[in-house]
Design a protein around this motif. Structure first.
Motif, PDB file in Angstrom:
ATOM      1  N   ARG A  74      47.852   3.735   1.559  1.00 22.75           N
ATOM      2  CA  ARG A  74      47.262   3.014   0.438  1.00 22.75           C
ATOM      3  C   ARG A  74      45.846   2.505   0.710  1.00 22.75           C
ATOM      4  NH1 ARG A  74      50.818   1.953  -3.503  1.00 22.75           N
ATOM      5  NH2 ARG A  74      53.051   1.944  -3.060  1.00 22.75           N
ATOM      6  N   LEU A  75      45.490   2.362   1.967  1.00 21.58           N
ATOM      7  CA  LEU A  75      44.193   1.799   2.334  1.00 21.58           C
ATOM      8  C   LEU A  75      43.321   2.880   2.956  1.00 21.58           C
ATOM      9  CD1 LEU A  75      45.340  -1.575   3.961  1.00 21.58           C
ATOM     10  CD2 LEU A  75      44.755  -1.133   1.564  1.00 21.58           C
ATOM     11  N   PHE A  76      42.114   3.036   2.404  1.00 23.19           N
ATOM     12  CA  PHE A  76      41.187   4.062   2.867  1.00 23.19           C
ATOM     13  C   PHE A  76      39.792   3.460   2.997  1.00 23.19           C
ATOM     14  CE2 PHE A  76      44.669   6.188   0.799  1.00 23.19           C
ATOM     15  CZ  PHE A  76      44.883   7.340   1.531  1.00 23.19           C
ATOM     16  N   ALA A  77      38.903   4.201   3.622  1.00 27.13           N
ATOM     17  CA  ALA A  77      37.512   3.765   3.751  1.00 27.13           C
ATOM     18  C   ALA A  77      36.607   4.989   3.688  1.00 27.13           C
ATOM     19  CB  ALA A  77      37.293   3.022   5.067  1.00 27.13           C
ATOM     20  N   VAL A  78      35.396   4.788   3.187  1.00 30.71           N
ATOM     21  CA  VAL A  78      34.381   5.844   3.176  1.00 30.71           C
ATOM     22  C   VAL A  78      33.060   5.254   3.641  1.00 30.71           C
ATOM     23  CG1 VAL A  78      35.427   7.248   1.348  1.00 30.71           C
ATOM     24  CG2 VAL A  78      33.843   5.404   0.732  1.00 30.71           C
ATOM     25  N   GLY A  79      32.149   6.138   4.042  1.00 26.47           N
ATOM     26  CA  GLY A  79      30.819   5.708   4.430  1.00 26.47           C
ATOM     27  C   GLY A  79      30.745   5.167   5.841  1.00 26.47           C
ATOM     28  N   VAL A 107      37.352 -10.918  -1.233  1.00 22.26           N
ATOM     29  CA  VAL A 107      37.512 -11.757  -0.041  1.00 22.26           C
ATOM     30  C   VAL A 107      38.832 -11.502   0.674  1.00 22.26           C
ATOM     31  CG1 VAL A 107      36.027 -13.571  -0.962  1.00 22.26           C
ATOM     32  CG2 VAL A 107      38.494 -13.658  -1.409  1.00 22.26           C
ATOM     33  N   GLU A 108      39.717 -10.723   0.056  1.00 23.07           N
ATOM     34  CA  GLU A 108      41.031 -10.530   0.671  1.00 23.07           C
ATOM     35  C   GLU A 108      41.663  -9.260   0.134  1.00 23.07           C
ATOM     36  OE1 GLU A 108      45.216 -12.820   0.107  1.00 23.07           O
ATOM     37  OE2 GLU A 108      43.531 -14.098   0.727  1.00 23.07           O
ATOM     38  N   ILE A 109      42.278  -8.496   1.021  1.00 21.67           N
ATOM     39  CA  ILE A 109      43.009  -7.290   0.638  1.00 21.67           C
ATOM     40  C   ILE A 109      44.425  -7.400   1.174  1.00 21.67           C
ATOM     41  CG2 ILE A 109      43.190  -4.780   0.959  1.00 21.67           C
ATOM     42  CD1 ILE A 109      40.142  -4.708   1.107  1.00 21.67           C
ATOM     43  N   ASN A 110      45.387  -7.096   0.314  1.00 17.78           N
ATOM     44  CA  ASN A 110      46.795  -7.145   0.703  1.00 17.78           C
ATOM     45  C   ASN A 110      47.453  -5.806   0.402  1.00 17.78           C
ATOM     46  OD1 ASN A 110      47.136 -10.129   1.351  1.00 17.78           O
ATOM     47  ND2 ASN A 110      46.307 -10.238  -0.716  1.00 17.78           N
ATOM     48  N   GLU A 111      48.396  -5.425   1.251  1.00 19.27           N
ATOM     49  CA  GLU A 111      49.164  -4.199   1.042  1.00 19.27           C
ATOM     50  C   GLU A 111      50.642  -4.540   1.080  1.00 19.27           C
ATOM     51  OE1 GLU A 111      49.656   0.310   2.920  1.00 19.27           O
ATOM     52  OE2 GLU A 111      48.859  -1.324   4.152  1.00 19.27           O
ATOM     53  N   GLY A 112      51.381  -4.088   0.077  1.00 20.54           N
ATOM     54  CA  GLY A 112      52.816  -4.320   0.020  1.00 20.54           C
ATOM     55  C   GLY A 112      53.552  -3.057  -0.361  1.00 20.54           C
ATOM     56  N   PRO A 113      54.861  -3.096  -0.404  1.00 17.77           N
ATOM     57  CA  PRO A 113      55.653  -1.897  -0.726  1.00 17.77           C
ATOM     58  C   PRO A 113      55.422  -1.395  -2.142  1.00 17.77           C
ATOM     59  CG  PRO A 113      57.051  -3.856  -0.619  1.00 17.77           C
ATOM     60  CD  PRO A 113      55.721  -4.257  -0.081  1.00 17.77           C
ATOM     61  N   ALA A 114      54.990  -2.277  -3.064  1.00 14.40           N
ATOM     62  CA  ALA A 114      54.818  -1.858  -4.449  1.00 14.40           C
ATOM     63  C   ALA A 114      53.371  -1.536  -4.800  1.00 14.40           C
ATOM     64  CB  ALA A 114      55.336  -2.950  -5.390  1.00 14.40           C
TER      65      ALA A 114
END
Length: 470
Positions: A420-425, A136-143
């Motif tokens: 860090r974030l990718f998508a396919v399809g 339900v949620e995706i987060n991206e941070g420096p680590a």
């Protein structure tokens, strides 16, 4: 997140795209310690992996719309599916040769089998985790990155790949769900049923109605009323790369394609061989098409392309033709003006193509078979919505997908390309267009897996900027 336990890739979606990517990641050559220690977590909301929307159907009449010969999940083993199918011939339907079309539920079994060894072998168990739940949620941070599930659980890793497949429209009042059997609606077997859309989803639902014993009229309506063409036993024509007009406008490109088809048919060939021969170049053609031409294609030529490119199995064509000739199924080129639910179903007002008059019909049920969400901002998928909410993704200028670069990296709202974030399809159709069929997705997954495996330490680099295409 890189450390003693190795790098962690979180894949959101355990359908065909997610499973193929997981397989490729787990089978990368062990050239470095990072590759050997790479771990995968597959997040899937359904009870079984490998199914998704396309392959969860239990209806044996729902066949693949690509022949067995072209449905290997592994680009370096083109006969992999055929060998798997013949190895279990006692359980699978008779398939006399690789040019046949089998039920989609069988293909779902095949996709799931790709990870059977990792699931059953204790030595591989630490490298693959399958988590049941909805992201339900995706987060991206420096680590690193995190994926939050609907039960409150948080999963952490170095990379997240969205492999959520087609985003389906949220169900609407007075509409039956095209992905469940008609008996679940339930639909009166003698009532008139209106199907919105005349593509392959409509064909599937017609087959479902017939299997459930529907006797009443079926009306399939779309703006042009076009029906998918059938497959035939033809081989792809060899088209030289130098002969393809890359970078040309859509009018010039279509003139070239029609001319090639006319020349082929005049020589006794089949138009299908030209369409199939163009397949290795379709993604590059899309990427080099001027932006204005892309818009014109979507508005004026897409329906024509789709019915020739995405075809029916011959057995399905025979069944649909039979129902049309029996006058139970009617194809209508028209546009819906309004749908008013009532005690008997709904009263539908519509305008036929080329006719200013408004007509009406009483139907017992309406089924939206127009398929996928066209504008990603309307997605019911909470994981994708969370990316928009956090400015971690943006919609492409044509509003057909989230914006990614050619390496499948997601572009943030500010134009930065994530490491860090990718998508396919299908989510990546804005960049690749032809990315909804297995032969295209398997190549994409193999390329991304190789890139992620070779990018030791790269996820920690500063995000690069990419100029938006206007």
């Amino acid at each position: 997140m890189t450390g003693a336990r190795g790098r962690q890739v979180l894949i959101v979606g355990g359908g065909a795209s997610g499973v193929m990517l997981a397989y490729q990641l787990l089978h990368q050559p062990s050239r470095t310690a990072a590759t050997r220690d790479l771990r995968v977590t597959l997040i899937e909301q359904r009870p079984d992996i490998g199914r998704g929307i396309a392959y969860h159907t239990g209806n044996p009449d729902h066949l693949l719309n690509v022949r067995v010969a072209n449905m290997s999940a592994l680009p370096d083993q083109p006969d992999h599916f055929w060998r798997w199918l013949t190895s279990r011939s006692t359980d699978a339907p008779v398939c006399p040769d690789p040019y046949c079309f089998v039920p989609r539920r069988i293909y779902g079994d095949y996709i799931a089998s790709l990870l059977e060894q990792q699931i059953s072998d204790p030595s591989d168990a630490e490298r693959l985790s399958i988590v049941r739940g909805t992201c339900v949620e995706i987060n991206e941070g420096p680590a690193g990155v995190s994926a939050v599930l609907d039960d409150g659980q948080s999963l952490f890793g170095d990379t997240v790949v969205l492999a959520t497949g087609h985003d389906m429209r949220a169900s609407r009042a007075a509409f039956a769900d095209p992905w469940t059997p008609p008996s679940a609606a339930p639909i009166d077997p003698d009532a008139t049923v209106l199907l919105l859309g005349t593509g392959l989803t409509m064909v599937d639902y017609v087959l479902s109605l017939l299997r459930d014993g529907h006797r009443g009229p079926i009306v399939a309506m779309s703006r042009r009323g076009l029906l998918a063409k059938p497959h035939r036993r033809t081989d792809a024509q060899r088209i030289e790369e130098a002969d393809v007009p890359f970078g040309a406008g859509i009018s010039s490109l279509l003139r070239w394609l029609r001319s090639r088809i006319e020349r082929t048919t005049a020589e006794g060939g089949d138009w299908r061989s030209v369409i199939d021969g163009l397949r290795p170049y379709t993604q590059r053609l899309w990427q080099e098409l001027p932006q204005a031409s892309k818009r014109r294609f979507l508005e004026h030529a897409r329906a024509w392309w789709d019915v020739h490119r995405h075809r029916m199995a011959p057995e399905v064509e025979a069944r649909v033709t039979q129902v049309i000739l029996a006058r139970q199924l009617t194809l209508l080129a028209a546009k819906v003006i309004s749908i008013a639910p009532d005690n008997d179903g709904a009263r539908v007002h519509y305008r036929r193509r080329g006719d200013a008059r408004i007509h009406s019909m009483q139907v017992g049920a309406v089924v939206d078979c127009t398929g996928i969400v066209k504008d990603p901002r309307a997605t019911p998928n909470p994981a994708v919505r969370s990316l928009f909410d956090r400015d971690l993704a943006r919609v492409d200028p044509l509003c057909i997908g989230i914006e990614t670069d050619r390496d499948c990296a997601i572009i943030r709202r500010d134009g930065a390309v994530s490491r860090r974030l990718f998508a396919v399809g299908p989510l990546t159709r804005a960049a690749f267009w032809e990315i909804i069929a297995i032969p295209d997705i398997r190549n994409q997954c193999a390329a991304l897996a190789a890139r992620l495996a070779d990018s030791e330490g790269e996820p920690h680099a500063e995000p690069r900027q990419e100029r938006a295409e206007v």
